[in-house]
Enzyme design. Sequence first.
Site, PDB file in Angstrom:
ATOM      1  N   THR A  97     -35.950 111.071  73.451  1.00  0.00           N
ATOM      2  CA  THR A  97     -35.119 110.033  72.825  1.00  0.00           C
ATOM      3  C   THR A  97     -34.066 110.765  72.005  1.00  0.00           C
ATOM      4  O   THR A  97     -34.378 111.393  70.989  1.00  0.00           O
ATOM      5  CB  THR A  97     -35.953 109.114  71.908  1.00  0.00           C
ATOM      6  OG1 THR A  97     -37.008 108.536  72.679  1.00  0.00           O
ATOM      7  CG2 THR A  97     -35.088 108.006  71.335  1.00  0.00           C
ATOM      8  N   LYS A 172     -32.431 102.453  75.067  1.00  0.00           N
ATOM      9  CA  LYS A 172     -33.570 102.797  74.188  1.00  0.00           C
ATOM     10  C   LYS A 172     -33.247 102.428  72.733  1.00  0.00           C
ATOM     11  O   LYS A 172     -34.116 102.007  71.974  1.00  0.00           O
ATOM     12  CB  LYS A 172     -33.880 104.299  74.320  1.00  0.00           C
ATOM     13  CG  LYS A 172     -34.911 104.847  73.357  1.00  0.00           C
ATOM     14  CD  LYS A 172     -36.345 104.466  73.686  1.00  0.00           C
ATOM     15  CE  LYS A 172     -37.287 105.031  72.619  1.00  0.00           C
ATOM     16  NZ  LYS A 172     -38.692 104.790  72.904  1.00  0.00           N
ATOM     17  N   LYS A 240     -35.895 109.314  63.076  1.00  0.00           N
ATOM     18  CA  LYS A 240     -34.910 109.991  63.945  1.00  0.00           C
ATOM     19  C   LYS A 240     -34.196 108.957  64.811  1.00  0.00           C
ATOM     20  O   LYS A 240     -32.967 108.943  64.899  1.00  0.00           O
ATOM     21  CB  LYS A 240     -35.614 111.026  64.822  1.00  0.00           C
ATOM     22  CG  LYS A 240     -34.706 111.596  65.912  1.00  0.00           C
ATOM     23  CD  LYS A 240     -35.442 112.230  67.066  1.00  0.00           C
ATOM     24  CE  LYS A 240     -36.522 111.448  67.711  1.00  0.00           C
ATOM     25  NZ  LYS A 240     -36.435 111.201  69.130  1.00  0.00           N
TER      26      LYS A 240
HETATM   27  N1  LIG Z   1     -44.990 109.806  70.912  1.00  0.00           N
HETATM   28  C1  LIG Z   1     -44.540 108.617  71.318  1.00  0.00           C
HETATM   29  O1  LIG Z   1     -45.234 107.588  71.211  1.00  0.00           O
HETATM   30  C2  LIG Z   1     -43.147 108.482  71.899  1.00  0.00           C
HETATM   31  C3  LIG Z   1     -42.806 107.285  72.541  1.00  0.00           C
HETATM   32  C4  LIG Z   1     -41.545 107.165  73.117  1.00  0.00           C
HETATM   33  C5  LIG Z   1     -40.639 108.200  73.004  1.00  0.00           C
HETATM   34  N2  LIG Z   1     -40.989 109.370  72.359  1.00  0.00           N
HETATM   35  C6  LIG Z   1     -39.985 110.436  72.276  1.00  0.00           C
HETATM   36  O2  LIG Z   1     -40.376 111.469  73.177  1.00  0.00           O
HETATM   37  C7  LIG Z   1     -39.981 112.731  72.636  1.00  0.00           C
HETATM   38  C8  LIG Z   1     -41.208 113.643  72.533  1.00  0.00           C
HETATM   39  O3  LIG Z   1     -42.167 113.008  71.690  1.00  0.00           O
HETATM   40  P1  LIG Z   1     -43.660 113.584  71.558  1.00  0.00           P
HETATM   41  O4  LIG Z   1     -44.431 112.541  70.825  1.00  0.00           O
HETATM   42  O5  LIG Z   1     -44.144 114.097  72.869  1.00  0.00           O
HETATM   43  O6  LIG Z   1     -43.386 114.812  70.566  1.00  0.00           O
HETATM   44  P2  LIG Z   1     -44.295 116.118  70.280  1.00  0.00           P
HETATM   45  O7  LIG Z   1     -45.718 115.849  70.599  1.00  0.00           O
HETATM   46  O8  LIG Z   1     -43.935 116.580  68.911  1.00  0.00           O
HETATM   47  O9  LIG Z   1     -43.750 117.182  71.352  1.00  0.00           O
HETATM   48  C9  LIG Z   1     -42.476 117.730  71.264  1.00  0.00           C
HETATM   49  C10 LIG Z   1     -42.338 118.760  72.357  1.00  0.00           C
HETATM   50  O10 LIG Z   1     -41.027 119.348  72.277  1.00  0.00           O
HETATM   51  C11 LIG Z   1     -41.154 120.750  72.129  1.00  0.00           C
HETATM   52  N3  LIG Z   1     -40.046 121.241  71.305  1.00  0.00           N
HETATM   53  C12 LIG Z   1     -39.644 120.760  70.107  1.00  0.00           C
HETATM   54  N4  LIG Z   1     -38.582 121.453  69.666  1.00  0.00           N
HETATM   55  C13 LIG Z   1     -38.302 122.375  70.612  1.00  0.00           C
HETATM   56  C14 LIG Z   1     -37.319 123.380  70.742  1.00  0.00           C
HETATM   57  N5  LIG Z   1     -36.391 123.557  69.782  1.00  0.00           N
HETATM   58  N6  LIG Z   1     -37.349 124.162  71.840  1.00  0.00           N
HETATM   59  C15 LIG Z   1     -38.280 123.973  72.807  1.00  0.00           C
HETATM   60  N7  LIG Z   1     -39.232 123.034  72.749  1.00  0.00           N
HETATM   61  C16 LIG Z   1     -39.244 122.248  71.661  1.00  0.00           C
HETATM   62  C17 LIG Z   1     -42.480 120.959  71.464  1.00  0.00           C
HETATM   63  O11 LIG Z   1     -42.917 122.302  71.665  1.00  0.00           O
HETATM   64  P3  LIG Z   1     -44.097 122.931  70.742  1.00  0.00           P
HETATM   65  O12 LIG Z   1     -45.382 122.564  71.425  1.00  0.00           O
HETATM   66  O13 LIG Z   1     -43.820 124.391  70.759  1.00  0.00           O
HETATM   67  O14 LIG Z   1     -43.952 122.334  69.379  1.00  0.00           O
HETATM   68  C18 LIG Z   1     -43.318 119.922  72.227  1.00  0.00           C
HETATM   69  O15 LIG Z   1     -43.650 120.378  73.505  1.00  0.00           O
HETATM   70  C19 LIG Z   1     -39.302 112.447  71.295  1.00  0.00           C
HETATM   71  O16 LIG Z   1     -37.911 112.383  71.480  1.00  0.00           O
HETATM   72  C20 LIG Z   1     -39.858 111.074  70.909  1.00  0.00           C
HETATM   73  O17 LIG Z   1     -38.981 110.362  70.072  1.00  0.00           O
HETATM   74  C21 LIG Z   1     -42.229 109.521  71.819  1.00  0.00           C
END
Ligand SMILES: NC(=O)c1ccc[n+]([C@@H]2O[C@H](COP(=O)([O-])OP(=O)(O)OC[C@H]3O[C@@H](n4cnc5c(N)ncnc54)[C@H](OP(=O)(O)O)[C@@H]3O)[C@@H](O)[C@H]2O)c1
Length: 288
Positions: A97, A172, A240
Site C-alpha cells: 500500500t 485502496k 501511513k
Molecule cells: N497486515 C495487513 O493486514 C495488511 C492489509 C492490507 C495491506 N497491507 C499492506 O501490505 C504491506 C505489507 O504489510 P505487512 O503487514 O506484510 O508488513 P510486515 O509484516 O511489516 O512486512 C513488511 C515486509 O517488507 C520488508 N521490508 C520493509 N522495508 C524494507 C526495505 N527497506 N527493503 C526491503 N524489504 C523491506 C520487510 O522485511 P524484513 O522482514 O526484513 O523486515 C517485510 O518482509 C504494507 O504496505 C501494508 O500497509 C497490510
Amino acid sequence: MAKVAFLGLGVMGSPMAGHLAKKGHAVTVYNRTAAKAEAWVAQHGGARADTPRDAARDAEIVFACVGNDDDLRGVALGEDGAFAGMQRGAVFVDHTTASAEVARDLAAEADSRGLGFVDAPVSGGQAGAENGVLTVMCGGEAATYARVEAVIGAYARACRLMGPAGSGQLTKMVNQICIAGLVQGLSEGVHFAKRAGLDVEAVLDVISKGAAGSWQMENRGRSMNEGRFDFGFAVDWMRKDLGILLDEARRNGAALPVSALVDQFYAEVQRMGGSRWDTSSLIARLER
Ligand SMILES: NC(=O)c1ccc[n+]([C@@H]2O[C@H](COP(=O)([O-])OP(=O)(O)OC[C@H]3O[C@@H](n4cnc5c(N)ncnc54)[C@H](OP(=O)(O)O)[C@@H]3O)[C@@H](O)[C@H]2O)c1
C-alpha cells in the site's frame, strides 16, 4: 505455470508467496532479513536469493509486498533492485500500500526499460492473505494486467483493473477512507452500549443483521468489546495509509474531514503505546 519472484515475506507477503508455490509456480523469494526467506523455502520449497536483482533475474512476474514508498523504491530501483535484473517483457506487480505517485514513477521507469508494471494493493488483512481470498485493486495497462491476473488469482477472491498506473493505489485509498470513519462509529457504538449497560454481544448480533452491519462489526465487534487488540492491521500501517490519502486529497481537492480527525485519534492511540495494535483499538481512547 510461471516462473516468479516474491520480494518481502512479511505478514502479507509470506502467505501470498506460499499460495503461488502451492499452485505450482516456480517461486524465488527475497527478504531483507534472510532468516525469514530461509524459513519460507524450508516450508514451501522454491529458491531464495540474496538481492531483489538476483531473485528477479529469470522471472516472468516479480511480486513485491513491502512497507511503504521508500521500501518499494529500495527493492525496485538501484544496482541491486529488481528492475536491474528483470528481462525485457517481464512484469513487476506491487502489492504494497503506497502512494499513487510512486506507482506512476515506477510505471514510467519500468516502461523505459521495456518492463511492465502493475500497482496492486490488497484488502482482506492477514486472514485474507492466509486463506487466499484477498481483494486486489490494480492500476496499469490492460495488456500487462491481462498477463498477471490469473497468477494473482492464487491468493485473490477478487482482482480488478481500475485504470492506468496509480489507479489501484487510489482505489485502496477509497477503501481506507471508508474504513476510517466506520471504525470510529463502531467504537462509539460499542462504547455507548457498554455505558448503557446493554449486553454488547447481543446488541452486535442483532444490529449486524440490519443496516448497521459491516465487515468490521462482524470481525472486530467482539474483540473491541473485550479490549483485545494484539493482532490484525497495525495502527502504524493505518497512519501511513491515512497520511498517503490525506496528501492525495490535498492534491485533488477532496474534503476528508472525518479521515483527518480519525488520523489524529490514531496518533493518540500510538501515544497510548498502541502502534502495533489492530485498528479496532480506536475504542481504547474512548475508554481510558
Ligand atoms: N497486515 C495487513 O493486514 C495488511 C492489509 C492490507 C495491506 N497491507 C499492506 O501490505 C504491506 C505489507 O504489510 P505487512 O503487514 O506484510 O508488513 P510486515 O509484516 O511489516 O512486512 C513488511 C515486509 O517488507 C520488508 N521490508 C520493509 N522495508 C524494507 C526495505 N527497506 N527493503 C526491503 N524489504 C523491506 C520487510 O522485511 P524484513 O522482514 O526484513 O523486515 C517485510 O518482509 C504494507 O504496505 C501494508 O500497509 C497490510
